[in-house]
Scaffold this motif. Structure first.
Motif, PDB file in Angstrom:
ATOM      1  N   ILE A   7      -1.883  67.294  62.022  1.00 34.41           N
ATOM      2  CA  ILE A   7      -0.645  67.680  62.690  1.00 34.41           C
ATOM      3  C   ILE A   7      -0.764  67.654  64.201  1.00 34.41           C
ATOM      4  N   ASN A   8      -1.957  67.839  64.731  1.00 34.78           N
ATOM      5  CA  ASN A   8      -2.095  67.885  66.181  1.00 34.78           C
ATOM      6  C   ASN A   8      -2.031  66.521  66.834  1.00 34.78           C
ATOM      7  N   GLY A   9      -2.066  65.462  66.081  1.00 32.47           N
ATOM      8  CA  GLY A   9      -2.002  64.120  66.643  1.00 32.47           C
ATOM      9  C   GLY A   9      -0.885  63.332  66.042  1.00 32.47           C
ATOM     10  N   PRO A  10      -0.422  62.273  66.688  1.00 27.76           N
ATOM     11  CA  PRO A  10       0.694  61.484  66.170  1.00 27.76           C
ATOM     12  C   PRO A  10       0.291  60.698  64.949  1.00 27.76           C
ATOM     13  N   LEU A  11       1.214  60.539  64.019  1.00 27.52           N
ATOM     14  CA  LEU A  11       0.990  59.748  62.819  1.00 27.52           C
ATOM     15  C   LEU A  11       1.644  58.395  63.029  1.00 27.52           C
ATOM     16  N   GLU A  12       0.875  57.420  63.467  1.00 28.93           N
ATOM     17  CA  GLU A  12       1.442  56.131  63.778  1.00 28.93           C
ATOM     18  C   GLU A  12       1.444  55.205  62.581  1.00 28.93           C
ATOM     19  N   GLU A 291      13.986  60.224  56.540  1.00 31.19           N
ATOM     20  CA  GLU A 291      13.029  60.546  57.595  1.00 31.19           C
ATOM     21  C   GLU A 291      11.649  59.973  57.300  1.00 31.19           C
ATOM     22  N   CYS A 292      11.331  59.839  56.040  1.00 28.91           N
ATOM     23  CA  CYS A 292      10.022  59.300  55.664  1.00 28.91           C
ATOM     24  C   CYS A 292       9.957  57.783  55.815  1.00 28.91           C
ATOM     25  N   MET A 293      11.101  57.125  55.977  1.00 27.38           N
ATOM     26  CA  MET A 293      11.154  55.674  56.009  1.00 27.38           C
ATOM     27  C   MET A 293      11.453  55.146  57.408  1.00 27.38           C
ATOM     28  N   GLN A 294      11.007  55.866  58.424  1.00 29.11           N
ATOM     29  CA  GLN A 294      11.178  55.428  59.801  1.00 29.11           C
ATOM     30  C   GLN A 294       9.975  54.597  60.251  1.00 29.11           C
ATOM     31  N   GLU A 295      10.041  54.109  61.493  1.00 28.02           N
ATOM     32  CA  GLU A 295       8.983  53.244  62.009  1.00 28.02           C
ATOM     33  C   GLU A 295       7.627  53.949  62.006  1.00 28.02           C
ATOM     34  N   THR A 296       7.614  55.222  62.373  1.00 26.38           N
ATOM     35  CA  THR A 296       6.382  56.010  62.373  1.00 26.38           C
ATOM     36  C   THR A 296       6.587  57.231  61.485  1.00 26.38           C
ATOM     37  N   MET A 297       5.506  57.973  61.281  1.00 27.94           N
ATOM     38  CA  MET A 297       5.572  59.165  60.450  1.00 27.94           C
ATOM     39  C   MET A 297       5.835  60.426  61.269  1.00 27.94           C
ATOM     40  N   GLU A 298       6.221  60.273  62.535  1.00 30.66           N
ATOM     41  CA  GLU A 298       6.459  61.447  63.369  1.00 30.66           C
ATOM     42  C   GLU A 298       7.570  62.346  62.832  1.00 30.66           C
ATOM     43  N   PRO A 299       8.714  61.801  62.349  1.00 30.69           N
ATOM     44  CA  PRO A 299       9.717  62.705  61.761  1.00 30.69           C
ATOM     45  C   PRO A 299       9.183  63.472  60.561  1.00 30.69           C
ATOM     46  N   THR A 300       8.370  62.819  59.744  1.00 32.14           N
ATOM     47  CA  THR A 300       7.761  63.506  58.602  1.00 32.14           C
ATOM     48  C   THR A 300       6.787  64.576  59.070  1.00 32.14           C
ATOM     49  N   GLN A 301       6.019  64.255  60.105  1.00 27.97           N
ATOM     50  CA  GLN A 301       5.083  65.220  60.656  1.00 27.97           C
ATOM     51  C   GLN A 301       5.824  66.461  61.144  1.00 27.97           C
ATOM     52  N   ARG A 302       6.960  66.261  61.785  1.00 26.85           N
ATOM     53  CA  ARG A 302       7.736  67.402  62.280  1.00 26.85           C
ATOM     54  C   ARG A 302       8.248  68.253  61.127  1.00 26.85           C
ATOM     55  N   PRO A 334       1.158  64.104  50.746  1.00 29.48           N
ATOM     56  CA  PRO A 334       1.521  63.413  49.498  1.00 29.48           C
ATOM     57  C   PRO A 334       2.579  64.165  48.698  1.00 29.48           C
ATOM     58  N   TRP A 335       2.561  65.494  48.760  1.00 28.94           N
ATOM     59  CA  TRP A 335       3.552  66.266  48.005  1.00 28.94           C
ATOM     60  C   TRP A 335       4.958  65.969  48.502  1.00 28.94           C
ATOM     61  N   TYR A 336       5.125  65.977  49.816  1.00 30.28           N
ATOM     62  CA  TYR A 336       6.460  65.787  50.397  1.00 30.28           C
ATOM     63  C   TYR A 336       6.946  64.348  50.237  1.00 30.28           C
ATOM     64  N   LEU A 337       6.063  63.381  50.463  1.00 28.48           N
ATOM     65  CA  LEU A 337       6.472  61.974  50.410  1.00 28.48           C
ATOM     66  C   LEU A 337       6.808  61.515  49.001  1.00 28.48           C
ATOM     67  N   THR A 338       6.189  62.117  47.996  1.00 29.74           N
ATOM     68  CA  THR A 338       6.393  61.656  46.613  1.00 29.74           C
ATOM     69  C   THR A 338       7.072  62.692  45.728  1.00 29.74           C
ATOM     70  N   TRP A 339       7.556  63.787  46.327  1.00 29.91           N
ATOM     71  CA  TRP A 339       8.152  64.866  45.545  1.00 29.91           C
ATOM     72  C   TRP A 339       7.168  65.347  44.473  1.00 29.91           C
ATOM     73  N   PHE A 340       5.914  65.423  44.827  1.00 31.69           N
ATOM     74  CA  PHE A 340       4.831  65.861  43.942  1.00 31.69           C
ATOM     75  C   PHE A 340       4.577  64.873  42.810  1.00 31.69           C
ATOM     76  N   LEU A 363      15.394  69.370  52.078  1.00 38.22           N
ATOM     77  CA  LEU A 363      14.213  70.056  52.577  1.00 38.22           C
ATOM     78  C   LEU A 363      13.567  70.978  51.548  1.00 38.22           C
ATOM     79  N   LEU A 364      14.110  71.055  50.353  1.00 40.98           N
ATOM     80  CA  LEU A 364      13.530  71.957  49.351  1.00 40.98           C
ATOM     81  C   LEU A 364      12.081  71.625  48.992  1.00 40.98           C
ATOM     82  N   PRO A 365      11.642  70.345  49.015  1.00 39.52           N
ATOM     83  CA  PRO A 365      10.213  70.107  48.782  1.00 39.52           C
ATOM     84  C   PRO A 365       9.319  70.826  49.792  1.00 39.52           C
ATOM     85  N   ILE A 366       9.791  70.985  51.034  1.00 38.90           N
ATOM     86  CA  ILE A 366       9.025  71.731  52.032  1.00 38.90           C
ATOM     87  C   ILE A 366       8.982  73.208  51.664  1.00 38.90           C
TER      88      ILE A 366
END
Length: 504
Positions: A7-12, A291-302, A334-340, A363-366
């Motif tokens: 989380i402390n670094g960008p997910l490119e 949000e998971c299907m953007q150019e980078t994973m930064e929205p998912t990280q947030r 993996p839980w959030y991206l694949t709904w477990f 946002l319920l998976p979160i």
């Protein structure tokens, strides 16, 4: 595979840290009985086929009986094995009749009508480690039968509202079985099964730049298909899954495929079929998963940062413990991206969660993830407060989690702390992290210039108005003396000159 930074670094990179090369190896065909819970699977030729129930294989390739070099020992071992096998058969016959197991192993439904888990807990499997799905079919208990009748009556009523379907999907036991899910899942997302586009052939889509990556991930997902199905049917399913994914990313070129997307798509393919699954994934990809299907994973990280404010509001000590360990949120990616769907080996649990997520806010998976972390607080506190230990623990998703309880807990968290509240907490976290990075950069520059650690900056008026002023002991002394002098002059002026000006 590419590494994804915590989380402390960008997910490119848009790849996940799961999926090994050996996942694509073909597993031996296991013989088993048909399982109607998997539902019909229509092949390219239009024939309706059914998935098969799973017979678990040993993860190490089978335990077997150790061979001895001595012939007598081999004969004794063979005889012992035969006796053990006969005893196991007798135990299995007793368990089929409903008798409890003496060794704490697999059991059948108890006398109270409640389902008893047939999958042994596996606390040594990471959440990013692919597993083989269990398609074990459980008999309905009394409450499930009553709810199934209510759902069937609602299906016969054309006036049934969307809110009713959502309540069925979110309440206890979900939608009961795949026959009902096949009819209700499309309704939850607004898809008319009677008005769907026919699927193109795989040859029409193999020129897409993502084709090779999609095929690679589909080949790795063999363990997510119903085991025991014929080879030809499995190949047809793989082709259908590849076409399903490519159709979505071709229709919406601004959406980027990510590794793990296929775990979501395969669940809908198995339940509702190829053509309806495309329209369901089309809607989810532009809403729930956008949000998971953007150019980078930064929205998912947030989004994953929501976990910490939720945990903090429920258990501040637990949140502080996690923050001190710097474990981050990579364990939940993996839980959030694949709904477990990638991290559980019980098909029954996967589709139950999908019932709930389809009928809820995206946002319920979160919130479910946060509920799992809070539920496991005793285990967390027993681990060492370091990143390696806690990441290892949290990545091991137990198979015996009480999901009905966790879904209710997640619903309570959502009502108590809606996303707009948690969003403010996340903004505060980001601001603190940004300030911390600035302080670290300032310290590095100071060490580079002076070879020592800079003195702490006091929280004074000077530091507020002159934040870039390097304050040493001498400068603080001079500044303080100057301030006293200015104050004395101001006092003298007020005491002697202002009264004279008033007299005049």
């Amino acid at each position: 595979m590419e590494r994804v930074e915590p989380i402390n670094g960008p997910l490119e990179k848009r790849t996940l840290p799961y999926g090994d090369a050996e996942d694509s190896d073909e597993q031996p065909e296991s013989q088993s009985m048909p399982d109607e819970s998997v539902g019909p699977i229509v092949s390219k030729s239009g024939d309706k086929k059914f998935g098969m129930s799973r017979e678990l294989a040993d993860g190490d390739g089978g335990s077997g009986v150790q061979r001895c070099s001595d012939d007598d020992e081999r004969d004794e071992t063979t005889e012992s094995t035969r006796l053990i096998d006969e005893e196991e058969v007798k135990k299995g016959e007793k368990q089929e009749e409903g008798e409890p197991s003496s060794n704490g192993g697999t059991t059948s439904p108890g006398l109270n009508g409640k389902n008893i888990a047939l999958v042994q807990p596996n606390n040594h499997r990471r959440s990013d480690e692919p597993t083989e799905l269990s398609f074990e079919k459980f008999p309905e208990n009394h409450e499930e039968k009553l709810k199934r009748i209510k759902i069937e009556n609602a299906l016969d009523d054309p006036k049934t509202t969307l809110e009713t379907w959502k309540q069925f999907a979110k309440s206890e036991y979900g939608l009961i079985n795949d026959d009902l899910r096949r009819k209700i899942w499309p309704l939850l997302v607004g898809v008319d099964p009677q008005q769907v586009d026919p699927a193109p052939s795989l040859e029409e889509l193999n020129s897409h730049p993502e084709y090779n990556q999609v095929v690679l991930d589909v080949n790795r997902s063999l363990k997510r298909f119903p085991p025991g199905i014929p080879y030809e049917q499995r190949v047809a399913l793989q082709d259908q899954l590849t076409v399903l994914i490519l159709r979505v990313i071709i229709k919406y070129p601004h959406l980027k495929y990510y590794q793990g997307y296929h775990d979501v798509a395969i669940t809908f393919l198995l339940v509702v079929g190829e053509e309806v699954a495309f329209h369901v994934m089309e809607i989810l990809s532009t809403n729930h998963l956008v949000e998971c299907m953007q150019e980078t994973m930064e929205p998912t990280q947030r989004r994953l940062m929501f976990i910490y404010p939720l945990v903090r509001r429920e258990n501040a000590a637990l949140c502080s413990y996690l923050e001190r360990s710097t474990v981050g949120t990579l364990f939940a990616l993996p839980w959030y991206l694949t709904w477990f769907g990638h991290s559980l080996n019980s098909y029954r649990s996967v589709v139950r969660l999908y019932d709930y997520f389809l009928a809820s806010d995206f946002l319920l998976p979160i919130y479910v993830t946060s509920a799992i972390v809070i539920y496991r607080q005793n285990e967390i506190f027993q681990e060492d407060c370091d990143m390696a230990s806690l990441h290892c623990l949290l990545s091991q998703l137990p198979e015996d989690l009480p999901f009905e309880y966790l879904l209710k807990s997640a619903e309570n968290l959502y009502r108590k702390y809606p996303p707009r509240v948690i969003e403010k907490d996340v903004e505060t976290m980001i601001a603190k992290e940004k300030q911390q990075r600035l302080n670290e950069e300032r310290e590095r520059e100071y060490r580079k210039r002076y070879g020592k650690k800079p003195p702490p900056v006091p929280n004074s008026i000077i530091s507020r108005f002159l934040p870039h002023l390097q304050l040493s002991r001498r400068s603080v002394f001079v500044t303080t003396a100057f301030s006293i002098l200015v104050g004395f002059c101001a006092y003298y002026y007020r005491a002697h000159y202002i009264p004279l000006a008033a007299v005049r």
